[in-house]
Motif scaffolding. Structure first.
Motif, PDB file in Angstrom:
ATOM      1  N   ARG A 227       0.836  -1.207   0.000  1.00  0.00           N
ATOM      2  CA  ARG A 227       0.000   0.000   0.000  1.00  0.00           C
ATOM      3  C   ARG A 227       0.865   1.248   0.000  1.00  0.00           C
ATOM      4  O   ARG A 227       1.978   1.263   0.540  1.00  0.00           O
ATOM      5  N   ASN A 228       0.329   2.315  -0.598  1.00  0.00           N
ATOM      6  CA  ASN A 228       0.996   3.609  -0.642  1.00  0.00           C
ATOM      7  C   ASN A 228       0.926   4.277   0.737  1.00  0.00           C
ATOM      8  O   ASN A 228      -0.144   4.656   1.192  1.00  0.00           O
ATOM      9  N   MET A 229       2.075   4.424   1.363  1.00  0.00           N
ATOM     10  CA  MET A 229       2.148   5.016   2.702  1.00  0.00           C
ATOM     11  C   MET A 229       1.736   6.486   2.707  1.00  0.00           C
ATOM     12  O   MET A 229       1.213   7.004   3.708  1.00  0.00           O
ATOM     13  N   ASP A 230       1.931   7.188   1.572  1.00  0.00           N
ATOM     14  CA  ASP A 230       1.710   8.634   1.541  1.00  0.00           C
ATOM     15  C   ASP A 230       0.277   9.024   1.190  1.00  0.00           C
ATOM     16  O   ASP A 230      -0.081  10.200   1.300  1.00  0.00           O
ATOM     17  N   ASP A 231      -0.534   8.092   0.736  1.00  0.00           N
ATOM     18  CA  ASP A 231      -1.893   8.417   0.323  1.00  0.00           C
ATOM     19  C   ASP A 231      -2.841   8.264   1.505  1.00  0.00           C
ATOM     20  O   ASP A 231      -3.253   7.164   1.874  1.00  0.00           O
ATOM     21  N   LYS A 232      -3.219   9.386   2.096  1.00  0.00           N
ATOM     22  CA  LYS A 232      -4.049   9.377   3.306  1.00  0.00           C
ATOM     23  C   LYS A 232      -5.440   8.803   3.046  1.00  0.00           C
ATOM     24  O   LYS A 232      -6.100   8.318   3.968  1.00  0.00           O
ATOM     25  N   LYS A 233      -5.892   8.868   1.787  1.00  0.00           N
ATOM     26  CA  LYS A 233      -7.228   8.339   1.486  1.00  0.00           C
ATOM     27  C   LYS A 233      -7.301   6.830   1.679  1.00  0.00           C
ATOM     28  O   LYS A 233      -8.384   6.265   1.850  1.00  0.00           O
ATOM     29  N   LEU A 234      -6.154   6.158   1.658  1.00  0.00           N
ATOM     30  CA  LEU A 234      -6.142   4.709   1.819  1.00  0.00           C
ATOM     31  C   LEU A 234      -6.232   4.278   3.281  1.00  0.00           C
ATOM     32  O   LEU A 234      -6.408   3.097   3.570  1.00  0.00           O
ATOM     33  N   ARG A 244       0.269 -10.195   4.952  1.00  0.00           N
ATOM     34  CA  ARG A 244       1.366  -9.407   5.510  1.00  0.00           C
ATOM     35  C   ARG A 244       1.493  -8.079   4.771  1.00  0.00           C
ATOM     36  O   ARG A 244       1.149  -7.973   3.599  1.00  0.00           O
ATOM     37  N   ARG A 245       2.033  -7.051   5.450  1.00  0.00           N
ATOM     38  CA  ARG A 245       2.060  -5.691   4.905  1.00  0.00           C
ATOM     39  C   ARG A 245       3.457  -5.253   4.474  1.00  0.00           C
ATOM     40  O   ARG A 245       4.439  -5.501   5.173  1.00  0.00           O
ATOM     41  N   LEU A 246       3.493  -4.568   3.317  1.00  0.00           N
ATOM     42  CA  LEU A 246       4.646  -3.792   2.890  1.00  0.00           C
ATOM     43  C   LEU A 246       4.124  -2.455   2.376  1.00  0.00           C
ATOM     44  O   LEU A 246       2.974  -2.353   1.942  1.00  0.00           O
ATOM     45  N   TYR A 247       4.992  -1.439   2.374  1.00  0.00           N
ATOM     46  CA  TYR A 247       4.554  -0.098   2.002  1.00  0.00           C
ATOM     47  C   TYR A 247       5.546   0.520   1.021  1.00  0.00           C
ATOM     48  O   TYR A 247       6.704   0.095   0.913  1.00  0.00           O
ATOM     49  N   PHE A 248       5.083   1.550   0.310  1.00  0.00           N
ATOM     50  CA  PHE A 248       6.001   2.358  -0.495  1.00  0.00           C
ATOM     51  C   PHE A 248       5.624   3.824  -0.316  1.00  0.00           C
ATOM     52  O   PHE A 248       4.507   4.153   0.072  1.00  0.00           O
ATOM     53  N   GLY A 249       6.592   4.700  -0.588  1.00  0.00           N
ATOM     54  CA  GLY A 249       6.416   6.131  -0.365  1.00  0.00           C
ATOM     55  C   GLY A 249       7.520   6.626   0.552  1.00  0.00           C
ATOM     56  O   GLY A 249       8.576   6.001   0.672  1.00  0.00           O
ATOM     57  N   MET A 250       7.295   7.762   1.205  1.00  0.00           N
ATOM     58  CA  MET A 250       8.273   8.277   2.170  1.00  0.00           C
ATOM     59  C   MET A 250       8.084   7.515   3.483  1.00  0.00           C
ATOM     60  O   MET A 250       7.214   7.825   4.291  1.00  0.00           O
ATOM     61  N   LEU A 251       8.890   6.489   3.656  1.00  0.00           N
ATOM     62  CA  LEU A 251       8.687   5.544   4.749  1.00  0.00           C
ATOM     63  C   LEU A 251       9.066   6.136   6.106  1.00  0.00           C
ATOM     64  O   LEU A 251       9.949   6.984   6.219  1.00  0.00           O
ATOM     65  N   ARG A 252       8.396   5.643   7.137  1.00  0.00           N
ATOM     66  CA  ARG A 252       8.717   5.999   8.515  1.00  0.00           C
ATOM     67  C   ARG A 252       9.747   5.012   9.044  1.00  0.00           C
ATOM     68  O   ARG A 252       9.865   3.889   8.543  1.00  0.00           O
ATOM     69  N   PRO A 253      10.519   5.415  10.057  1.00  0.00           N
ATOM     70  CA  PRO A 253      11.497   4.486  10.635  1.00  0.00           C
ATOM     71  C   PRO A 253      10.842   3.191  11.097  1.00  0.00           C
ATOM     72  O   PRO A 253       9.795   3.205  11.752  1.00  0.00           O
ATOM     73  N   GLY A 254      11.463   2.090  10.724  1.00  0.00           N
ATOM     74  CA  GLY A 254      10.980   0.795  11.149  1.00  0.00           C
ATOM     75  C   GLY A 254       9.855   0.211  10.313  1.00  0.00           C
ATOM     76  O   GLY A 254       9.397  -0.902  10.574  1.00  0.00           O
ATOM     77  N   VAL A 255       9.390   0.951   9.303  1.00  0.00           N
ATOM     78  CA  VAL A 255       8.302   0.466   8.449  1.00  0.00           C
ATOM     79  C   VAL A 255       8.896  -0.234   7.234  1.00  0.00           C
ATOM     80  O   VAL A 255       9.659   0.367   6.482  1.00  0.00           O
ATOM     81  N   PRO A 256       8.588  -1.509   7.014  1.00  0.00           N
ATOM     82  CA  PRO A 256       9.180  -2.226   5.885  1.00  0.00           C
ATOM     83  C   PRO A 256       8.554  -1.804   4.560  1.00  0.00           C
ATOM     84  O   PRO A 256       7.349  -1.602   4.458  1.00  0.00           O
ATOM     85  N   GLY A 257       9.419  -1.664   3.542  1.00  0.00           N
ATOM     86  CA  GLY A 257       8.914  -1.294   2.226  1.00  0.00           C
ATOM     87  C   GLY A 257       9.966  -0.578   1.418  1.00  0.00           C
ATOM     88  O   GLY A 257      11.170  -0.699   1.668  1.00  0.00           O
ATOM     89  N   ALA A 258       9.502   0.203   0.415  1.00  0.00           N
ATOM     90  CA  ALA A 258      10.408   0.865  -0.526  1.00  0.00           C
ATOM     91  C   ALA A 258      10.055   2.342  -0.635  1.00  0.00           C
ATOM     92  O   ALA A 258       8.878   2.707  -0.665  1.00  0.00           O
ATOM     93  N   ILE A 292       8.132   7.737  -9.618  1.00  0.00           N
ATOM     94  CA  ILE A 292       9.062   7.125  -8.661  1.00  0.00           C
ATOM     95  C   ILE A 292       8.290   6.256  -7.674  1.00  0.00           C
ATOM     96  O   ILE A 292       8.739   5.177  -7.285  1.00  0.00           O
ATOM     97  N   GLU A 293       7.100   6.710  -7.279  1.00  0.00           N
ATOM     98  CA  GLU A 293       6.248   5.879  -6.420  1.00  0.00           C
ATOM     99  C   GLU A 293       5.857   4.588  -7.130  1.00  0.00           C
ATOM    100  O   GLU A 293       5.897   3.501  -6.543  1.00  0.00           O
ATOM    101  N   ASN A 294       5.467   4.706  -8.412  1.00  0.00           N
ATOM    102  CA  ASN A 294       5.133   3.505  -9.181  1.00  0.00           C
ATOM    103  C   ASN A 294       6.316   2.546  -9.241  1.00  0.00           C
ATOM    104  O   ASN A 294       6.156   1.327  -9.097  1.00  0.00           O
ATOM    105  N   LEU A 295       7.495   3.105  -9.442  1.00  0.00           N
ATOM    106  CA  LEU A 295       8.710   2.293  -9.510  1.00  0.00           C
ATOM    107  C   LEU A 295       8.976   1.588  -8.185  1.00  0.00           C
ATOM    108  O   LEU A 295       9.312   0.388  -8.157  1.00  0.00           O
ATOM    109  N   ALA A 296       8.835   2.304  -7.080  1.00  0.00           N
ATOM    110  CA  ALA A 296       9.075   1.695  -5.761  1.00  0.00           C
ATOM    111  C   ALA A 296       8.158   0.497  -5.540  1.00  0.00           C
ATOM    112  O   ALA A 296       8.593  -0.563  -5.067  1.00  0.00           O
TER     113      ALA A 296
END
Length: 473
Positions: A227-234, A244-258, A292-296
């Motif tokens: 899921r897109n970490m930066d899209d608040k609508k989600l 299990r969860r993975l995220y992309f966007g401007m990640l927070r510390p400790g959050v797995p993803g790209a 870049i988000e799509n790429l991540a």
């Protein structure tokens, strides 16, 4: 359900309807093809194929009695779920399913599902290229063009299906216990973003988002939901599903993803086991932060599907975005022309405006999808929009909003799309100055003047030929 001998009605004889008809006939089903067009408007050769294969034909209306006499109804995505024939079928507990959902149920290999308002095609293309580079057996199908039902007989248990999935397709994934097949299962599912779109079909953005969120219902705890970490609508659906969860966007510390670094020159990945990967973006060519988000997201999907880091980096360096997606066409007299015809909603236009640093003359308009255009006027606070050319059925609606903040020229006429586009390009060029960009980014569907967004984009590109010699990349 054993398909052999079953009475199956197909509603809508577009590309997906024709593909699933062929597959169902090969399975021994008794098929009825129903379409709102008269028979002489059906695709060439289809009526003859139906006759040759003893397939029934129904035209001009999807009849209630036809659906009620069926064992199974397969629906093309463009058919509204609310038509009387489908409502009657549901009341009678007759299974209703989409072409993609049916094909996915019979697919033996892993499924990767990619949905979202914008960016689906780019992300799907990236995953396809990365798996291809890594020699991972797979097919690319779904909303991107090739129906999955056309590929069922070609795959093995090792073949991954990389699927671009629209909300219209997800509407026809099974929601009830009356689905007679094993439900599809997505080993990996990604939801890129959510913005107002298709509000001519959905009551509001929440019901539209609910359609998208359904992709997570077809996963198990050992699968991956991205899921897109930066899209608040989600956030409304952050707990949807069991995967299990993975995220992309401007990640927070400790959050797995790209996610990209602050310079946007690298993408870093942190996996749940705290292992890190880094990918260089120096040779990445598609414009805009959204790409870049799509790429991540694509990197996560591809790595989980078995692509090596080297194959991923190689595709990053060579990938070119699909046509009509913020595509640079030509520079003439110091003016750059961009074809963003695929931008059929306001959110995608805002992304395009963010991605161009030059003063912009915007060509906007087409057929309404039920959106509010006020945010385009607000965009003038961040982007330098020199003026707008408004076209199509929504021209007056755009003029009413945009004329308060910028010069607006209305180009009338919807009968001849090419002529209208040629005049729009001419007017835009008269407003622009050397160093400016002329951007076709319509925020609407193309169906008032064109068959599809591709035809609209080509009309724009052809119109630019009248303003000097140029070479398309």
């Amino acid at each position: 359900m054993e398909l052999k001998g079953k009475r199956v009605t197909i509603l809508g004889m577009g590309v997906s309807g024709r593909a699933v008809a062929g597959w169902l006939v090969s399975q021994g089903a008794q098929v009825m093809c129903s379409d709102l067009n008269p028979l002489n408007k059906w695709p060439k050769g289809l009526a003859g194929w139906c006759d040759k294969n003893s397939v029934g034909v129904e035209t001009k209306k999807h009849k209630v009695e036809t659906c009620l006499s069926s064992d199974l109804i397969v629906v093309s995505p463009g058919v509204s779920p609310d038509i009387p024939a489908l409502e009657a079928a549901r009341r009678s507990n007759i299974p209703v399913v989409g072409e993609l959902a049916l094909a996915a149920s019979f697919w033996k290999g892993p499924l990767i599902g990619i949905t979202g308002t914008n960016g689906k095609t780019t992300t799907t293309m990236l995953v396809d290229e990365m798996l291809k580079k890594a020699n991972v057996p797979h097919v690319r199908a779904g909303n991107i063009g090739t129906p999955l039902s056309a590929l069922i007989e070609e795959h093995t248990e090792e073949t991954i299906a990389v699927l671009e999935i629209s909300s219209f397709q997800l509407d026809y994934f099974p929601r009830t216990r009356y689905f007679p097949f094993t439900p599809p299962r997505f080993k990996t599912a990604a939801w890129l973003n959510l913005a107002p779109d298709h509000l001519d079909r959905y009551q509001d953005i929440k019901s539209y988002g609910e359609s998208k969120a359904a992709i997570y219902d077809f996963q198990r705890p050992e699968d991956w939901a991205i899921r897109n970490m930066d899209d608040k609508k989600l956030e409304t659906w952050k707990d949807r599903g069991r995967a299990r969860r993975l995220y992309f966007g401007m990640l927070r510390p400790g959050v797995p993803g790209a996610g990209p670094d602050t310079s946007l020159k690298k993408i870093n990945i942190m996996w749940p086991d705290n292992k890190w990967e880094e990918y260089d973006l120096e040779s990445w060519s598609p414009r805009g932060r959204h790409n870049i988000e799509n790429l991540a997201c694509a990197i996560l999907l591809s790595r989980l599907a078995g692509a090596g880091a080297g194959a991923v980096q190689s595709v990053i360096q060579s990938f070119k975005a699909a046509h009509h997606r913020l595509q640079w066409v030509v520079q003439n007299a110091g003016i750059d022309y961009y074809d963003d015809s695929k931008a059929t909603n306001v959110a995608s236009v805002l992304r395009a405006l963010e991605s161009i640093d030059q003063p912009i003359v915007l060509i906007v308009g087409g057929r309404s999808k039920g959106e509010n255009y006020a945010s385009l006027a607000e965009a003038t606070k961040k982007a330098h929009i020199r003026g707008a050319i408004v076209i199509g059925e929504e021209a007056k609606a755009f003029e009413k909003v945009l004329s308060k903040v910028m010069p607006v020229i209305q180009v009338l006429g919807t009968k001849n799309g090419k002529k209208t586009m040629r005049k729009a390009v001419e007017k835009a060029t008269s407003l622009a100055e050397p160093g400016d960009a002329i951007l076709l980014s319509p925020a609407c569907s193309s169906f008032d003047m064109f068959k599809n967004y591709e035809e609209r984009g080509m009309a724009f590109q052809e119109a630019t030929r009248e303003f000097g010699d140029w070479v398309i990349e």
